[in-house]
Write a protein that holds these residues in place. Sequence first.
Motif, PDB file in Angstrom:
ATOM      1  N   ARG A   1       0.839  -1.203   0.000  1.00  0.00           N
ATOM      2  CA  ARG A   1       0.000   0.000   0.000  1.00  0.00           C
ATOM      3  C   ARG A   1       0.876   1.256   0.000  1.00  0.00           C
ATOM      4  NH1 ARG A   1      -3.526  -1.870  -2.129  1.00  0.00           N
ATOM      5  NH2 ARG A   1      -5.518  -2.641  -1.319  1.00  0.00           N
ATOM      6  N   PHE A   2       1.941   1.242   0.806  1.00  0.00           N
ATOM      7  CA  PHE A   2       2.834   2.404   0.863  1.00  0.00           C
ATOM      8  C   PHE A   2       3.478   2.669  -0.492  1.00  0.00           C
ATOM      9  CE2 PHE A   2       7.146   4.083   1.384  1.00  0.00           C
ATOM     10  CZ  PHE A   2       6.880   5.281   2.039  1.00  0.00           C
ATOM     11  N   LEU A   3       3.843   1.593  -1.185  1.00  0.00           N
ATOM     12  CA  LEU A   3       4.518   1.734  -2.476  1.00  0.00           C
ATOM     13  C   LEU A   3       3.541   1.927  -3.630  1.00  0.00           C
ATOM     14  CD1 LEU A   3       7.292  -0.997  -2.090  1.00  0.00           C
ATOM     15  CD2 LEU A   3       7.524   1.476  -1.829  1.00  0.00           C
ATOM     16  N   GLY A   4       2.238   1.818  -3.338  1.00  0.00           N
ATOM     17  CA  GLY A   4       1.236   2.083  -4.364  1.00  0.00           C
ATOM     18  C   GLY A   4       1.060   0.969  -5.368  1.00  0.00           C
ATOM     19  N   VAL A   5       1.267  -0.278  -4.937  1.00  0.00           N
ATOM     20  CA  VAL A   5       1.061  -1.418  -5.827  1.00  0.00           C
ATOM     21  C   VAL A   5      -0.018  -2.319  -5.226  1.00  0.00           C
ATOM     22  CG1 VAL A   5       3.402  -1.351  -6.723  1.00  0.00           C
ATOM     23  CG2 VAL A   5       2.895  -2.796  -4.758  1.00  0.00           C
ATOM     24  N   ASP A   6      -0.742  -3.018  -6.099  1.00  0.00           N
ATOM     25  CA  ASP A   6      -1.853  -3.859  -5.654  1.00  0.00           C
ATOM     26  C   ASP A   6      -1.564  -5.348  -5.787  1.00  0.00           C
ATOM     27  OD1 ASP A   6      -3.534  -1.646  -5.073  1.00  0.00           O
ATOM     28  OD2 ASP A   6      -3.964  -1.444  -7.220  1.00  0.00           O
ATOM     29  N   SER A   7      -0.471  -5.713  -6.416  1.00  0.00           N
ATOM     30  CA  SER A   7      -0.184  -7.132  -6.616  1.00  0.00           C
ATOM     31  C   SER A   7       1.313  -7.381  -6.499  1.00  0.00           C
ATOM     32  CB  SER A   7      -0.685  -7.600  -7.986  1.00  0.00           C
ATOM     33  OG  SER A   7       0.090  -7.013  -9.019  1.00  0.00           O
ATOM     34  N   LEU A   8       1.659  -8.628  -6.197  1.00  0.00           N
ATOM     35  CA  LEU A   8       3.057  -9.012  -6.092  1.00  0.00           C
ATOM     36  C   LEU A   8       3.773  -8.893  -7.435  1.00  0.00           C
ATOM     37  CD1 LEU A   8       2.605 -12.125  -3.786  1.00  0.00           C
ATOM     38  CD2 LEU A   8       3.592  -9.923  -3.148  1.00  0.00           C
ATOM     39  N   SER A   9       3.042  -9.084  -8.520  1.00  0.00           N
ATOM     40  CA  SER A   9       3.636  -8.957  -9.844  1.00  0.00           C
ATOM     41  C   SER A   9       4.082  -7.527 -10.119  1.00  0.00           C
ATOM     42  CB  SER A   9       2.647  -9.415 -10.920  1.00  0.00           C
ATOM     43  OG  SER A   9       2.315 -10.782 -10.742  1.00  0.00           O
ATOM     44  N   GLU A  10       3.360  -6.551  -9.564  1.00  0.00           N
ATOM     45  CA  GLU A  10       3.772  -5.164  -9.692  1.00  0.00           C
ATOM     46  C   GLU A  10       4.946  -4.854  -8.773  1.00  0.00           C
ATOM     47  OE1 GLU A  10       0.556  -2.107  -9.923  1.00  0.00           O
ATOM     48  OE2 GLU A  10      -0.716  -3.818  -9.376  1.00  0.00           O
ATOM     49  N   LEU A  11       4.990  -5.534  -7.634  1.00  0.00           N
ATOM     50  CA  LEU A  11       6.033  -5.282  -6.651  1.00  0.00           C
ATOM     51  C   LEU A  11       7.384  -5.813  -7.108  1.00  0.00           C
ATOM     52  CD1 LEU A  11       6.700  -4.212  -3.808  1.00  0.00           C
ATOM     53  CD2 LEU A  11       6.086  -6.476  -2.905  1.00  0.00           C
ATOM     54  N   SER A  12       7.386  -6.988  -7.745  1.00  0.00           N
ATOM     55  CA  SER A  12       8.640  -7.591  -8.183  1.00  0.00           C
ATOM     56  C   SER A  12       8.485  -8.220  -9.557  1.00  0.00           C
ATOM     57  CB  SER A  12       9.096  -8.666  -7.187  1.00  0.00           C
ATOM     58  OG  SER A  12      10.221  -9.362  -7.673  1.00  0.00           O
ATOM     59  N   PRO A  13       9.392  -7.928 -10.473  1.00  0.00           N
ATOM     60  CA  PRO A  13       9.318  -8.553 -11.801  1.00  0.00           C
ATOM     61  C   PRO A  13       9.614 -10.050 -11.755  1.00  0.00           C
ATOM     62  CG  PRO A  13      11.333  -7.271 -11.586  1.00  0.00           C
ATOM     63  CD  PRO A  13      10.502  -6.964 -10.375  1.00  0.00           C
ATOM     64  N   LEU A  14      10.218 -10.524 -10.665  1.00  0.00           N
ATOM     65  CA  LEU A  14      10.546 -11.941 -10.555  1.00  0.00           C
ATOM     66  C   LEU A  14       9.345 -12.779 -10.130  1.00  0.00           C
ATOM     67  CD1 LEU A  14      14.058 -11.668  -8.873  1.00  0.00           C
ATOM     68  CD2 LEU A  14      13.495 -11.941 -11.285  1.00  0.00           C
ATOM     69  N   ILE A  15       8.245 -12.127  -9.772  1.00  0.00           N
ATOM     70  CA  ILE A  15       7.006 -12.848  -9.458  1.00  0.00           C
ATOM     71  C   ILE A  15       5.979 -12.603 -10.557  1.00  0.00           C
ATOM     72  CG2 ILE A  15       5.275 -13.268  -7.648  1.00  0.00           C
ATOM     73  CD1 ILE A  15       7.081 -12.271  -5.601  1.00  0.00           C
ATOM     74  N   ARG A  16       6.394 -11.955 -11.610  1.00  0.00           N
ATOM     75  CA  ARG A  16       5.496 -11.717 -12.740  1.00  0.00           C
ATOM     76  C   ARG A  16       5.179 -13.038 -13.438  1.00  0.00           C
ATOM     77  NH1 ARG A  16       8.691  -8.919 -15.329  1.00  0.00           N
ATOM     78  NH2 ARG A  16       9.279 -10.410 -16.965  1.00  0.00           N
ATOM     79  N   LEU A  17       3.940 -13.216 -13.840  1.00  0.00           N
ATOM     80  CA  LEU A  17       3.527 -14.445 -14.502  1.00  0.00           C
ATOM     81  C   LEU A  17       3.951 -14.442 -15.959  1.00  0.00           C
ATOM     82  CD1 LEU A  17      -0.069 -14.911 -13.026  1.00  0.00           C
ATOM     83  CD2 LEU A  17       2.062 -15.944 -12.268  1.00  0.00           C
ATOM     84  N   SER A  18       4.375 -15.604 -16.425  1.00  0.00           N
ATOM     85  CA  SER A  18       4.739 -15.760 -17.827  1.00  0.00           C
ATOM     86  C   SER A  18       3.482 -16.040 -18.647  1.00  0.00           C
ATOM     87  CB  SER A  18       5.734 -16.916 -17.986  1.00  0.00           C
ATOM     88  OG  SER A  18       5.102 -18.147 -17.665  1.00  0.00           O
ATOM     89  N   GLY A  19       3.660 -16.254 -19.926  1.00  0.00           N
ATOM     90  CA  GLY A  19       2.522 -16.551 -20.794  1.00  0.00           C
ATOM     91  C   GLY A  19       1.844 -17.864 -20.467  1.00  0.00           C
ATOM     92  N   TYR A  20       2.542 -18.743 -19.731  1.00  0.00           N
ATOM     93  CA  TYR A  20       1.961 -20.027 -19.342  1.00  0.00           C
ATOM     94  C   TYR A  20       1.290 -19.980 -17.970  1.00  0.00           C
ATOM     95  CZ  TYR A  20       4.917 -21.606 -23.176  1.00  0.00           C
ATOM     96  OH  TYR A  20       5.510 -21.759 -24.403  1.00  0.00           O
ATOM     97  N   GLY A  21       1.195 -18.768 -17.393  1.00  0.00           N
ATOM     98  CA  GLY A  21       0.552 -18.641 -16.098  1.00  0.00           C
ATOM     99  C   GLY A  21       1.438 -19.011 -14.931  1.00  0.00           C
ATOM    100  N   ARG A  22       2.762 -19.174 -15.166  1.00  0.00           N
ATOM    101  CA  ARG A  22       3.714 -19.518 -14.117  1.00  0.00           C
ATOM    102  C   ARG A  22       4.644 -18.324 -13.881  1.00  0.00           C
ATOM    103  NH1 ARG A  22       3.155 -24.668 -11.869  1.00  0.00           N
ATOM    104  NH2 ARG A  22       5.424 -24.762 -11.633  1.00  0.00           N
ATOM    105  N   PRO A  23       5.167 -18.185 -12.642  1.00  0.00           N
ATOM    106  CA  PRO A  23       6.126 -17.105 -12.391  1.00  0.00           C
ATOM    107  C   PRO A  23       7.345 -17.227 -13.306  1.00  0.00           C
ATOM    108  CG  PRO A  23       5.356 -18.063 -10.326  1.00  0.00           C
ATOM    109  CD  PRO A  23       4.834 -18.946 -11.428  1.00  0.00           C
ATOM    110  N   VAL A  24       7.904 -16.087 -13.733  1.00  0.00           N
ATOM    111  CA  VAL A  24       9.033 -16.104 -14.655  1.00  0.00           C
ATOM    112  C   VAL A  24      10.287 -16.663 -13.987  1.00  0.00           C
ATOM    113  CG1 VAL A  24       8.166 -14.203 -16.041  1.00  0.00           C
ATOM    114  CG2 VAL A  24       9.592 -13.712 -14.050  1.00  0.00           C
ATOM    115  N   SER A  25      10.373 -16.602 -12.660  1.00  0.00           N
ATOM    116  CA  SER A  25      11.518 -17.138 -11.937  1.00  0.00           C
ATOM    117  C   SER A  25      11.107 -18.403 -11.203  1.00  0.00           C
ATOM    118  CB  SER A  25      12.059 -16.111 -10.924  1.00  0.00           C
ATOM    119  OG  SER A  25      13.042 -16.701 -10.095  1.00  0.00           O
TER     120      SER A  25
END
Length: 380
Positions: free
Chosen positions: A116-140
């Motif tokens: 909330r302090f950083l103004g993000v609503d999801s973990l994918s916004e917080l860290s690019p390493l938790i961003r989902l790939s095209g297969y619906g899995r984290p990129v890392s």
Amino acid sequence: MIDPVSQAQLREAIADCIRADRRVLDTLRDEIRPLKYATCRIQPRATTSISLIGADGGNHQLRFDPFLIQLVRVVDSSNNEYCLEVVSPTTPIDTLNARQFAADGSARTALGEMMRFLGVDSLSELSPLIRLSGYGRPVSSRWVEVYRELVEWAVLFAILKKDFGADTLIVCDGLLRSVVFARGLFQRLLQGMQERIDAHWKNNRRRVHLAGVAKHSKVLSRYRLAMALEEVLHTDYPAYVEVPRELEEKSYFRADFTPGGDAAGEGDAVTEHIGGKMFLVKFGAHRHDPVWPVDIFEPQKGNAQEILGSMLADAMNGFPIPYYPRCLQRAHENAALVDFDFDVLQDFIYEGIRSTLGKDAMILDAFQMQDLDPSQHRYE
């Protein structure tokens, strides 16, 4: 086993390689030599100290865990527990997002408060390493470790909001650096931490200091021999020396942890991942006592003498690791899952699997009676 002829050839080849690279050692000695004359003596001071450390269930090799269950647990040296979560590499990211917030959108956890302090609503916004790939899995594939680190930073941020009854030094396990945050967010977090530290002084006249201690560092690994040859920190008293940013830059192959704000230009991406100024510190009073890399919170680097002096008495009592902050060792003891806790965790995993097997649960009971590693008998 290497035969004697090959050993002789290998010995000669290694000697030739070292002779050819002797200039490298000479260069390292030239780079480290000025630090000998910049060494400062640590003067003892009295202060309260706490520490943070996380325990990841993945660090403990469970006897049987097909689901790779991991615990994310953060405690301090007083055995206060700030977080206890169960995750696995297949845990849906949306589920983790939902854990952080209440139905009305308010933060439920320290991580939710930081988001909330950083103004993000999801973990994918917080860290690019938790961003989902095209297969619906984290990129890392190691996203659980990233999640654990984010939780540790969130807990530290939450602790800085607490009221302290005395001047306090918060000691973190590891250097004050991170590459897991999305662009710009780590520096915003550091700014928020500084704001909370300033508020303690403004409202209560309490000094809150922040430092991180690591057991290893590429800087120390690169220059350890050169330091011994040049007798850097070879003193008969506790001492420290500030590490110039140029030496850090030469020690890291990646630009992530190289020059900080005092060396990089405005907007330079390398400033994104640095939160502390590195010092090499020897808490013991003998010349060959261990040297540790210590990060002091960047805005507080001018208070290095006060901060390291506050850490000195705690490190002098370090056990079982000599001259390593005892508060960190206590926090690790509190966080570690060993003996009874370890057995309980393993039983919980068996119970969880049994509850999902239904009529096949009896197969699991028989499975538990089997020797999972017969090869160990060769050591009996």
